[in-house]
Scaffold this active site. Structure first.
Site, short mmCIF file in Angstrom:
data_model
loop_
_atom_site.label_atom_id
_atom_site.label_comp_id
_atom_site.label_asym_id
_atom_site.label_seq_id
_atom_site.Cartn_x
_atom_site.Cartn_y
_atom_site.Cartn_z
N GLN A 147 25.04 0.53 -25.21
CA GLN A 147 25.18 0.20 -23.79
C GLN A 147 25.67 1.40 -22.99
OE1 GLN A 147 26.97 -4.13 -24.92
NE2 GLN A 147 27.14 -3.64 -22.77
N ARG A 194 30.83 -10.02 -21.93
CA ARG A 194 30.30 -10.33 -20.60
C ARG A 194 31.43 -10.49 -19.57
NH1 ARG A 194 24.99 -14.05 -19.50
NH2 ARG A 194 24.45 -13.05 -17.55
N CYS A 195 32.35 -9.54 -19.60
CA CYS A 195 33.40 -9.55 -18.58
C CYS A 195 34.01 -8.16 -18.51
CB CYS A 195 34.47 -10.58 -18.90
SG CYS A 195 35.67 -10.09 -20.14
N GLU A 216 28.43 -10.87 -14.91
CA GLU A 216 29.37 -11.60 -15.76
C GLU A 216 30.08 -12.75 -15.05
OE1 GLU A 216 31.50 -8.01 -16.40
OE2 GLU A 216 33.19 -8.65 -15.20
#
Ligand code: CDP
Length: 781
Positions: free
Chosen positions: A219, A365-366, A735
């Site tokens: 990522q 996802r945060c 997110e």
């Protein structure tokens, strides 16, 4: 705003990337096949805590097709047995002294074929001396607990850090003066991002040139290249990281895992490409878990207003402290914990502990622990509503930060950029039919049915960062965009971020379309190749739009300025006489006289004003002045089966505000995904351990993820409060729903039982937990 034909901001342009994905023509790491490529498999520890007495690799090495067997001892000879983590700790690449969690990497086999490599793993003999495992932070910090990190000089216990934020004295005063104090103890359990594609790489170190080309599920390819250079001592220009298509990341693909390092070292030593593709169990038991926070929150209330917040939190870091997070925020961005509320005083204390569990602490996802913070405050506020005997919606509304208070400085030091929390909640309640539903709930209760309504009004902090405050492993957080417009008016946009399915190839092209009038289909977006894209910190924490999205707008505007000078030259007028009517520069007062952006692009290579450099291209590095603060209100309605404890979401209404939406369809897709993951965490996803440290949740039979069958139907709404500091007013959104929704689901279940005195149920709220609660309060049937 760009013309409709150009389809800039606000258009649901179909995703360009889907043309290849739906045809099965994506190019993932496992699709990379190189001449002479070898395959690597990892031997993992069956024990959570054990000393390694010896490793015998002779039988494995003798198996035909095996090229090499790598142990920690061999890695140590090259100073690669340990590597730094993203939070400044060290992590074993291959165990040398002892294993510290079940699934830890102990040896690697490199073979001509993956099946031979797997067979050879069974021939490696490891003599372990089992040690007492520690599987909770409470055990780990208790006196007499076995020392997990005896490799670290000066480490006398299992404590990792203590960190505080906010004003302790002011908070204590608020509590002393409160007329009501509400408390909640809760646990945000360990779960896993579990992307569709597991991690993997193909490391190709060319023995002739020394160039290391590493295809990798990354990522953050640029940051990874720099870390590879520092850790392995390779010259950075000789490392090329290529992240091809990625099948979901959700934070799982931010850290550097031992598999990447071993495959690269093996390729360097053997002189042939080495592929490592992680299997599902390897992914679930050894990489990037999330959460695992034990939280205690207290809310001070006076005259119905929140006056103080006190939080203590204990986080389970696993065996190596490997959180990806800015170094200035040791417990991440947990201090968004005051949420959407105007709470004048707050004090947060967090401690971390080592345990015999996999490392990770990835922000699934945060943004760096925002989810846990949001969960705590939204659960706490609902508890407060019951204790005060007021409606949870009313209590929220009377404590929201009001629109005129923005920019708002929170008690823990964030400056919220913009918001209108009442508007988002009002819309959500209206769509839900809140009043009528409350009446229906009372009626259902009379009929013996259990209906619950849960709300969550989250505020998020995304887009790291201003570089003076945010970094990853010391690398300042900004992002970049390079735009090249070719003579025919077609463009290539190169970015420092890296999509894992979020649709960047479409949305970032739309920003160029908006700013320059070049249609999205004429703008190719490239990401993920460190040799061919400008430096950037990557994609996670919904940072792409706030950073690279801003960079794209800025570089487009710079090129538009140059194009304007060219247009003036072509039209033989002054620049001051021109105005921009996308996609054309026209002469003021004579709209028929003009040239298109494409005309100026051609002229940039063929017919320039004297003294001007040729070309229409440039690069920009954007340092955001602040984070962006998306927000929203989610409402969930559940019905509970009194006979079994099973619960079902019957309505899910989500109103999001992420500022200006680039592509509404993609935004809605992001929200659907997030609401599904939030549901999964609330209902079923759990990485658990037995007392011996065996991981329960190591496969998709035990680690449950929802299918389309269980996934609720979502009803979406939007409000638009632009970010004042972002060039196009956008905030991140990727997110939001994962962050905001778990509390809404749990609040709904608790709400169905609140009249009987139930105040808390821990995630995942499985039917057996509800069934136990039903029995406890006499509601079971
Ligand atoms: O960093 P990441 O791409 O995961 O998150 P993001 O910046 O929130 O963007 C997710 C997707 O939604 C991207 O394709 C964005 O361009 C798009 N988006 C949008 O269309 N409008 C917004 N206001 C925010 C994001």
């Amino acid at each position: 705003m760009a013309s409709t034909e150009v389809r800039g901001l606000g258009h649901s342009v179909e995703r360009k990337e889907d043309a290849r994905f739906i045809r099965g023509r994506g190019n993932y790491v496992d699709d990379v096949v190189l001449p002479g490529m070898l395959h690597m498999e990892l031997l993992r520890s069956p024990y959570a805590h054990a000393r390694i007495k010896s490793i015998d690799t002779s039988a494995a090495s003798a198996l035909p097709g095996v090229v090499a067997v790598v142990t920690g001892e061999l890695m140590a000879q090259h100073n690669l047995a340990w590597m730094p983590t993203l939070s400044g700790d060290t992590q074993a690449v291959l165990a040398t002294d002892k294993v510290r969690f079940q699934g830890q990497e102990v040896a690697a086999v490199i073979a001509e074929d993956p099946y031979v490599a797997k067979d050879a793993l069974e021939l490696i003999e490891v003599d372990y001396e089992p040690l007492q495992p520690v599987t909770t932070p409470q055990q780990s910090l208790a006196e007499g607990a076995p020392l997990i990190r005896d490799d670290k000089e000066g480490q006398a216990d299992n404590h990792v850090y203590h960190w505080e934020a906010g004003d302790k004295d002011a908070t204590e005063k608020a509590f002393a003066e409160a007329d009501k104090v509400v408390e909640l103890d809760t646990f945000y359990p360990r779960c896993h991002p579990s992307p569709l594609e597991c991690c993997g790489c193909v490391a190709d170190v060319n023995p002739a040139t020394g160039k290391a080309t590493i295809y990798m599920t990354s990522q953050a390819p640029h940051a990874h290249r720099t870390l590879f250079a520092i850790v392995a001592g390779l010259p950075e220009q000789n490392i090329r990281i290529i992240s091809p298509d990625i099948g979901g990341g959700f934070g799982n693909k931010v850290p550097i895992y031992p598999g990447y390092v071993i495959a690269t070292a093996a390729s360097l030593l053997i002189g042939r490409p080495v592929k490592w593709i992680e299997d599902r169990t390897g992914n679930l038991i050894s990489t990037g878990f999330a959460r695992d926070y034990h939280m205690h929150g207290e809310l001070a209330i006076k005259d119905g207003k929140f006056t103080g917040l006190r939080v203590k939190m204990l986080s389970d870091q696993g065996a190596f402290y490997a959180d990806a997070q800015p170094t200035k925020f040791r417990a991440g961005l947990f201090h968004i914990v005051t949420g959407s509320y105007d709470i004048p005083a707050a004090h947060v204390e967090t401690d971390g502990a080592y345990t015999n569990k996999a490392p990770g602490g990835v922000a699934y996802r945060c943004s760096f622990r925002v989810t846990e913070a949001s969960y705590l405050i939204e659960r706490l506020v609902q508890t407060a509503a019951y204790e005060l005997g007021v409606d949870p919606a009313d209590l929220r509304k009377s404590n929201f930060i009001k629109p005129e208070q923005f920019p708002y400085l929170s008690a823990t030091g964030f400056e919220y950029d913009s918001g209108d929390y009442d508007a988002a909640m009002d819309l959500c309640l209206e769509k839900l039919g809140y009043k009528e539903l409350r009446a229906e709930q009372a009626k259902a209760r009379d009929e013996g049915r259990l209906l619950g309504i849960g709300l969550a009004s989250f505020t998020e902090v995304v887009g790291a960062g201003p570089r003076h405050t945010y970094d990853i492993a010391g690398l300042a957080m900004f992002d970049s965009a390079e735009l090249r417009i070719h003579p025919t008016g077609k463009a290539i946009l190169k970015l420092g971020v890296k999509s894992q399915g979020q649709g960047h190839e479409t949305t970032f092209a739309q920003i160029v379309a908006e700013e320059l009038g070049i249609p999205p289909e004429d703008v190719e977006v490239q990401e993920g190749d460190t040799d061919n894209t400008p430096y950037g910190l990557g994609t996670y924490a919904s940072r792409s739009t706030p950073t690279a999205g801003a960079a794209t707008a800025v570089i487009s505007r710079k090129l538009r300025d140059k194009a304007k000078a060219i247009a003036a030259h072509l039209l033989e007028c002054s620049e001051d006489d021109l105005e921009w009517n996308a996609p054309r520069f026209t002469v003021k007062g004579a709209p028929d006289r003009g040239v298109s952006i494409q005309d100026t692009a051609f002229a940039a290579y063929t017919n320039l004003p004297d003294g001007m450099e040729a070309g229409l291209e440039g690069v920009t590095y954007y340092d955001p002045p602040n984070m962006t603060f998306p927000f929203g209100t989610y409402a969930v309605v559940v019905e509970i089966d009194r006979g079994t404890g099973a619960w079902k979401p019957v309505r899910v209404v989500a109103v999001d505000d992420c500022g200006v939406r680039i592509n509404p369809m993609i935004v809605e897709g992001q929200i659907h995904g997030g609401l599904t993951e939030g549901y999964a965490i609330a209902a079923m996803e759990l990485i658990d351990f037995d007392e011996d440290g065996n991981c329960i949740g190591s496969n998709f039979m035990d680690y449950l993820i929802p299918t389309a069958w269980e996934t609720p139907h979502f009803e979406l709404g939007e409000t638009v409060t632009p970010s004042p500091h972002h060039p196009i007013g956008a905030k991140g959104v990727g997110e939001s729903a994962t962050v905001g929704s778990p509390a809404a689901y749990v609040n709904a279940i608790v709400d169905a039982l609140a009249h009987a005195g139930v105040r808390n149920l821990e995630m995942p709220v499985t039917p057996d937990k509800v069934w136990a609660a039903l029995n406890e309060v006499g509601l079971a049937q």
